[in-house]
Design a protein around this motif. Structure first.
Motif, PDB file in Angstrom:
ATOM      1  N   MET A   1       0.806  -1.224   0.000  1.00  0.00           N
ATOM      2  CA  MET A   1       0.000   0.000   0.000  1.00  0.00           C
ATOM      3  C   MET A   1       0.840   1.276   0.000  1.00  0.00           C
ATOM      4  O   MET A   1       0.291   2.370   0.018  1.00  0.00           O
ATOM      5  N   ARG A   2       2.162   1.151  -0.014  1.00  0.00           N
ATOM      6  CA  ARG A   2       2.978   2.357  -0.092  1.00  0.00           C
ATOM      7  C   ARG A   2       2.772   3.062  -1.430  1.00  0.00           C
ATOM      8  O   ARG A   2       3.125   4.222  -1.588  1.00  0.00           O
ATOM      9  N   TRP A   3       2.196   2.335  -2.395  1.00  0.00           N
ATOM     10  CA  TRP A   3       1.873   2.940  -3.692  1.00  0.00           C
ATOM     11  C   TRP A   3       0.417   3.409  -3.746  1.00  0.00           C
ATOM     12  O   TRP A   3      -0.097   3.746  -4.813  1.00  0.00           O
ATOM     13  N   VAL A   4      -0.260   3.376  -2.590  1.00  0.00           N
ATOM     14  CA  VAL A   4      -1.645   3.852  -2.510  1.00  0.00           C
ATOM     15  C   VAL A   4      -1.638   5.126  -1.666  1.00  0.00           C
ATOM     16  O   VAL A   4      -1.591   5.061  -0.430  1.00  0.00           O
ATOM     17  N   PRO A   5      -1.661   6.308  -2.265  1.00  0.00           N
ATOM     18  CA  PRO A   5      -1.509   7.559  -1.516  1.00  0.00           C
ATOM     19  C   PRO A   5      -2.711   7.926  -0.650  1.00  0.00           C
ATOM     20  O   PRO A   5      -2.577   8.628   0.347  1.00  0.00           O
ATOM     21  N   ASN A   6      -3.886   7.457  -1.002  1.00  0.00           N
ATOM     22  CA  ASN A   6      -5.105   7.855  -0.296  1.00  0.00           C
ATOM     23  C   ASN A   6      -5.314   7.024   0.967  1.00  0.00           C
ATOM     24  O   ASN A   6      -5.371   5.787   0.922  1.00  0.00           O
ATOM     25  N   HIS A   7      -5.458   7.708   2.099  1.00  0.00           N
ATOM     26  CA  HIS A   7      -5.630   7.018   3.384  1.00  0.00           C
ATOM     27  C   HIS A   7      -6.914   6.196   3.411  1.00  0.00           C
ATOM     28  O   HIS A   7      -6.932   5.061   3.900  1.00  0.00           O
ATOM     29  N   THR A   8      -7.993   6.726   2.896  1.00  0.00           N
ATOM     30  CA  THR A   8      -9.277   6.016   2.884  1.00  0.00           C
ATOM     31  C   THR A   8      -9.180   4.734   2.070  1.00  0.00           C
ATOM     32  O   THR A   8      -9.712   3.688   2.469  1.00  0.00           O
ATOM     33  N   ALA A   9      -8.487   4.806   0.945  1.00  0.00           N
ATOM     34  CA  ALA A   9      -8.310   3.617   0.106  1.00  0.00           C
ATOM     35  C   ALA A   9      -7.493   2.551   0.839  1.00  0.00           C
ATOM     36  O   ALA A   9      -7.789   1.352   0.744  1.00  0.00           O
ATOM     37  N   ARG A  10      -6.482   2.983   1.589  1.00  0.00           N
ATOM     38  CA  ARG A  10      -5.665   2.029   2.332  1.00  0.00           C
ATOM     39  C   ARG A  10      -6.489   1.332   3.406  1.00  0.00           C
ATOM     40  O   ARG A  10      -6.369   0.119   3.602  1.00  0.00           O
ATOM     41  N   ARG A  11      -7.315   2.084   4.113  1.00  0.00           N
ATOM     42  CA  ARG A  11      -8.165   1.471   5.138  1.00  0.00           C
ATOM     43  C   ARG A  11      -9.163   0.494   4.522  1.00  0.00           C
ATOM     44  O   ARG A  11      -9.481  -0.555   5.108  1.00  0.00           O
ATOM     45  N   ALA A  12      -9.660   0.841   3.338  1.00  0.00           N
ATOM     46  CA  ALA A  12     -10.602  -0.051   2.650  1.00  0.00           C
ATOM     47  C   ALA A  12      -9.930  -1.378   2.300  1.00  0.00           C
ATOM     48  O   ALA A  12     -10.531  -2.459   2.440  1.00  0.00           O
ATOM     49  N   LEU A  13      -8.677  -1.320   1.866  1.00  0.00           N
ATOM     50  CA  LEU A  13      -7.942  -2.537   1.524  1.00  0.00           C
ATOM     51  C   LEU A  13      -7.714  -3.403   2.764  1.00  0.00           C
ATOM     52  O   LEU A  13      -7.753  -4.637   2.686  1.00  0.00           O
ATOM     53  N   VAL A  14      -7.452  -2.769   3.894  1.00  0.00           N
ATOM     54  CA  VAL A  14      -7.280  -3.519   5.144  1.00  0.00           C
ATOM     55  C   VAL A  14      -8.566  -4.261   5.485  1.00  0.00           C
ATOM     56  O   VAL A  14      -8.538  -5.426   5.913  1.00  0.00           O
ATOM     57  N   TRP A  15      -9.696  -3.628   5.277  1.00  0.00           N
ATOM     58  CA  TRP A  15     -10.980  -4.280   5.550  1.00  0.00           C
ATOM     59  C   TRP A  15     -11.243  -5.429   4.577  1.00  0.00           C
ATOM     60  O   TRP A  15     -11.833  -6.454   4.954  1.00  0.00           O
ATOM     61  N   VAL A  16     -10.820  -5.265   3.335  1.00  0.00           N
ATOM     62  CA  VAL A  16     -10.940  -6.364   2.367  1.00  0.00           C
ATOM     63  C   VAL A  16     -10.141  -7.568   2.858  1.00  0.00           C
ATOM     64  O   VAL A  16     -10.587  -8.718   2.775  1.00  0.00           O
ATOM     65  N   LEU A  17      -8.925  -7.301   3.379  1.00  0.00           N
ATOM     66  CA  LEU A  17      -8.089  -8.378   3.913  1.00  0.00           C
ATOM     67  C   LEU A  17      -8.777  -9.073   5.082  1.00  0.00           C
ATOM     68  O   LEU A  17      -8.763 -10.311   5.181  1.00  0.00           O
ATOM     69  N   ARG A  18      -9.377  -8.304   5.966  1.00  0.00           N
ATOM     70  CA  ARG A  18     -10.066  -8.880   7.117  1.00  0.00           C
ATOM     71  C   ARG A  18     -11.221  -9.779   6.686  1.00  0.00           C
ATOM     72  O   ARG A  18     -11.428 -10.867   7.234  1.00  0.00           O
ATOM     73  N   VAL A  19     -11.953  -9.330   5.687  1.00  0.00           N
ATOM     74  CA  VAL A  19     -13.072 -10.136   5.173  1.00  0.00           C
ATOM     75  C   VAL A  19     -12.542 -11.419   4.529  1.00  0.00           C
ATOM     76  O   VAL A  19     -13.105 -12.509   4.715  1.00  0.00           O
ATOM     77  N   LEU A  20     -11.414 -11.304   3.797  1.00  0.00           N
ATOM     78  CA  LEU A  20     -10.849 -12.462   3.100  1.00  0.00           C
ATOM     79  C   LEU A  20     -10.424 -13.543   4.086  1.00  0.00           C
ATOM     80  O   LEU A  20     -10.703 -14.735   3.871  1.00  0.00           O
ATOM     81  N   ILE A  21      -9.775 -13.148   5.175  1.00  0.00           N
ATOM     82  CA  ILE A  21      -9.317 -14.165   6.130  1.00  0.00           C
ATOM     83  C   ILE A  21     -10.497 -14.799   6.850  1.00  0.00           C
ATOM     84  O   ILE A  21     -10.477 -15.986   7.188  1.00  0.00           O
ATOM     85  N   MET A  22     -11.570 -14.036   7.032  1.00  0.00           N
ATOM     86  CA  MET A  22     -12.761 -14.620   7.648  1.00  0.00           C
ATOM     87  C   MET A  22     -13.445 -15.612   6.703  1.00  0.00           C
ATOM     88  O   MET A  22     -13.954 -16.651   7.136  1.00  0.00           O
ATOM     89  N   VAL A  23     -13.430 -15.300   5.431  1.00  0.00           N
ATOM     90  CA  VAL A  23     -13.974 -16.243   4.439  1.00  0.00           C
ATOM     91  C   VAL A  23     -13.150 -17.532   4.443  1.00  0.00           C
ATOM     92  O   VAL A  23     -13.696 -18.639   4.379  1.00  0.00           O
ATOM     93  N   ALA A  24     -11.810 -17.381   4.531  1.00  0.00           N
ATOM     94  CA  ALA A  24     -10.936 -18.553   4.553  1.00  0.00           C
ATOM     95  C   ALA A  24     -11.224 -19.424   5.768  1.00  0.00           C
ATOM     96  O   ALA A  24     -11.266 -20.656   5.677  1.00  0.00           O
ATOM     97  N   VAL A  25     -11.436 -18.787   6.916  1.00  0.00           N
ATOM     98  CA  VAL A  25     -11.766 -19.532   8.136  1.00  0.00           C
ATOM     99  C   VAL A  25     -13.107 -20.235   7.986  1.00  0.00           C
ATOM    100  O   VAL A  25     -13.267 -21.400   8.388  1.00  0.00           O
ATOM    101  N   LEU A  26     -14.062 -19.562   7.381  1.00  0.00           N
ATOM    102  CA  LEU A  26     -15.386 -20.151   7.170  1.00  0.00           C
ATOM    103  C   LEU A  26     -15.295 -21.374   6.258  1.00  0.00           C
ATOM    104  O   LEU A  26     -15.832 -22.439   6.572  1.00  0.00           O
ATOM    105  N   VAL A  27     -14.596 -21.227   5.141  1.00  0.00           N
ATOM    106  CA  VAL A  27     -14.467 -22.335   4.177  1.00  0.00           C
ATOM    107  C   VAL A  27     -13.706 -23.503   4.795  1.00  0.00           C
ATOM    108  O   VAL A  27     -14.105 -24.662   4.695  1.00  0.00           O
ATOM    109  N   GLY A  28     -12.569 -23.202   5.454  1.00  0.00           N
ATOM    110  CA  GLY A  28     -11.762 -24.254   6.059  1.00  0.00           C
ATOM    111  C   GLY A  28     -12.485 -24.951   7.195  1.00  0.00           C
ATOM    112  O   GLY A  28     -12.426 -26.178   7.318  1.00  0.00           O
TER     113      GLY A  28
END
Length: 516
Positions: free
Chosen positions: A400-427
């Motif tokens: 994310m060092r190539w993502v200058p917008n703070h809001t966009a960076r926070r959104a990506l962090v939330w995407v990551l959180r959702v992804l790991i929860m999906v992985a836990v659900l599937v597994g």
């Protein structure tokens, strides 16, 4: 899909991979002057005396995050799988991976400390393979390649740590509870999801505090239980060790034909468990507040011992001393391929995995074994999932060092959180344990290939730091790190720290050098 996953897993962690892991560990053992034994006092001292700050966690907290990632399903189900497909000799090769891997862990974790930086959003220390791959030779003509390689590692790590690996841990939790109490898979999965969400939203400090409380307690209780089992089965201590060593080198009449599988499964499951060389340890190592990078390198080298020599060995003795295992003549769980059944007469209905340890512990306290191992797996695997999230977020932060917008960076962090929860659900809901482990092996193997090749090239700053540490200790000093004196480029955090230290002490750089 199952066949594809199996093919990828087999090729990524094939013979070249085994050779790479063992050869790298042996090479770093020689280059560090047998650090695994020589610096044990430094390892223990730093765990107790570590510092912490607003930006960094203590060495102990860093160790706990590291152990949270290392001590997981691999220490129970992974050991059982190694024995089932590689025979008792696989345990020896897990030990060998721990001993050699301790030196590898020192190199990668010291590099993580040397090239760490502050997160621009949180102020916390961040570091890991992506950071040191890019920075180590940023001043050379190869900086373009280094940056591309670092980006590839970061992308692979985000995918592996947020999707491939958490599923194995979640599957271990749900299947062990199903076996212990007959709970539907979705019940423990939902509970894990809710608690996971609360903790990861709190950030690295919350993760560190949680790990510091849970990891030592669960490891101590588990090891004490294994010691109790060892006392009850004291007459089996010599036969178990004899069987492990004879099987490891093909000298056992029963397991001689599969000693090659003992090496393969011992190294695979050893790496999966202790993670030395995988590139996960440097993330938590970089978060620690220390005065010299080598200090945290020692702590992380010791983490490998705790994981494999203590916890994995405890599981192995539970299984082997009670005879609650089966060994297959091929690396496939197929009753028609059973090579031998343990003297305990394990029922065919018990699947390879946590069931071996549950049946073994049950011989000491009938009716308790399944529940005890289920609880142990719950804490082991859950803290590992949390550690995976922290490491995935660190690699995402690098990208994310190539993502200058703070809001966009926070959104990506939330995407990551959702992804790991999906992985836990599937597994957690998966009934195919083999598929979950296959995905995990792909993730571990891909990260290890990229990281070990990288540190073989980038090792020199870590070796310089080790020499500098030893020289300062010999002079009776508390080692302080200044990369400029060692000719280490691009360690910006440490250069700034050294300058501030000199200003704070009111001395010139020449006076600081004279003191050193």
């Amino acid at each position: 899909m199952t066949d594809l996953i199996g093919w990828l897993s087999g090729n990524i962690q094939g013979t070249p991979f085994i050779v790479l892991c063992l050869a790298a560990g042996l090479y770093f053992t020689i280059r560090t002057g047998l650090l695994q034994i020589r610096n044990i006092p430094d390892m223990l001292r730093q765990i107790v005396r570590g510092e912490k700050s607003a930006s960094g966690i203590s060495s102990f907290q860093s160790l706990m995050i590291s152990l949270a990632g290392r001590v997981g399903t691999g220490n129970i189900a992974g050991v059982a799988t190694a024995i089932a497909f590689g025979g008792p000799g696989a345990v020896f090769w897990m030990w060998m991976m721990a001993f050699l891997g301790s030196a590898t862990s020192y190199i990668e974790c010291t590099l993580g400390q040397i090239f760490k930086e502050r997160d621009r959003d949180t102020g916390e220390y961040r570091g890991g393979p992506a950071f040191y791959i890019e920075k180590a030779y940023r001043h050379t003509r190869g900086r373009g390649f280094s940056q591309v390689y670092a980006i590839i590692f970061a992308i692979v790590s985000v995918i592996a740590l947020s999707f491939f690996l958490p599923g194995v841990q979640a599957n271990g939790i749900s299947t062990s509870m199903e076996g212990a109490w007959g709970l539907p898979l979705w019940v423990p999965t939902v509970v894990v999801l809710v608690v996971l969400a609360v903790i990861i939203i709190g950030g690295v400090k919350t993760i560190a505090n949680f790990a510091s409380l849970v990891v030592p307690a669960m490891a101590i209780i588990y090891i004490i239980a294994a010691i109790a089992l060892m006392v009850v089965n004291a007459d089996q201590i010599v036969p178990v060790f004899s069987e492990i060593f004879s099987s490891a080198f093909g000298m056992n009449a029963v397991y001689g034909a599969i000693w090659g599988l003992a090496v393969q499964w011992g190294v695979k499951r050893g790496l999966y468990s202790n993670e030395a060389g995988q590139g996960t340890g440097p993330h938590s190592a970089a978060a620690a507040e220390v005065s010299h990078p080598a200090k945290q390198g020692f702590v992380q080298a010791f983490a490998v011992y705790v994981d494999t020599l203590f916890v994995c060995s405890a599981t192995a003795f539970m299984i082997l001393s009670t005879g609650m295992y089966r060994v297959y003549s091929d690396a496939v769980e197929d009753p028609s391929q059973i090579l031998t059944e343990g003297p305990g007469g394990l029922a065919d209905s018990v699947k390879v995995g946590p069931g071996f340890a549950q049946a073994g512990f049950d011989t000491m306290l009938p009716g308790v074994g399944a529940s005890f191992i289920a609880f142990a797996l719950l804490f082991f695997a859950f803290t590992t999932i949390i550690a995976y999230y922290y490491m995935a977020e660190t690699n995402l932060t690098y990208l994310m060092r190539w993502v200058p917008n703070h809001t966009a960076r926070r959104a990506l962090v939330w995407v990551l959180r959702v992804l790991i929860m999906v992985a836990v659900l599937v597994g957690g809901l998966s009934t195919s344990t083999g598929t979950a482990w296959g995905l995990g092996d792909i993730g571990v193997g891909a990260m290890a290939w990229l990281n070990i090749l990288a540190i073989l090239v980038l090792q020199f700053p870590a070796l310089k730091a080790l020499k500098d540490y030893r020289q300062q200790k010999k002079a009776g000093l508390d080692p302080q790190f200044d990369p400029r004196k060692l000719g280490i480029e691009n360690a910006d955090f440490w250069i700034e720290r050294a300058e501030k230290r000199a200003q704070r002490d009111g001395r010139s750089e020449e006076e600081v050098d004279a003191t050193r």
